[in-house]
Design an enzyme around this catalytic site. Structure first.
Site: not given
Ligand code: AMP
Ligand code: ZN
Length: 113
Positions: A29-30, A86, A92-93, A99-100
């Protein structure tokens, strides 16, 4: 297709990839919320858990088993970790490609916020 995670699958957006096979991709995760914070996704675009059909049972099992395998590799399988899908606004999706979240390496609170 403008989906961010589909772009990561196609290598149009860079990511720190930790696992890949024909059907599954896992990347860091970024914006990590724990020492281990890995996202495990199907390569095929599925928007939310609400969109799963019986045909998806195998891929959901693969995501879960891959999370457990990555946790084992990181040495956190026995101490514990959390997995989260989520789903939609109240959870908060922010990316509409399932994505898990695999979170671990620290103790977690319950209930989550
Ligand atoms: P959610 O809030 O459950 O939809 O999770 C989305 C996740 O994606 C968040 O934890 C972000 O930090 C992560 N995310 C967003 N952009 C990227 C990216 N380019 N590379 C890796 N993770 C990311
Ligand atoms: Zn997608």
């Amino acid at each position: 297709m403008s989906c961010l995670f589909c772009k990561i699958v196609r290598r149009e957006v860079p990511a720190s990839i930790v696992y890949e096979d024909d059907r599954v991709l896992a990347f860091n995760d970024i914006n990590p919320q724990a020492p281990t914070h890995v996202l495990v996704i199907p390569k095929r675009h599925i928007e939310t858990l609400n969109d799963l059909t019986p045909d998806d049972d195998q891929i959901v099992g693969e995501l879960s088993r891959r999370a457990a395998a990555i946790a084992a590799e990181r040495g956190i399988a026995a101490s514990g970790y959390r997995v989260v899908f989520n789903t939609n606004r109240d959870a908060g999706q922010t990316v509409s490609h399932i994505h898990l979240h695999l979170l671990g390496g620290r103790s977690m609170e319950w209930p989550p916020g």
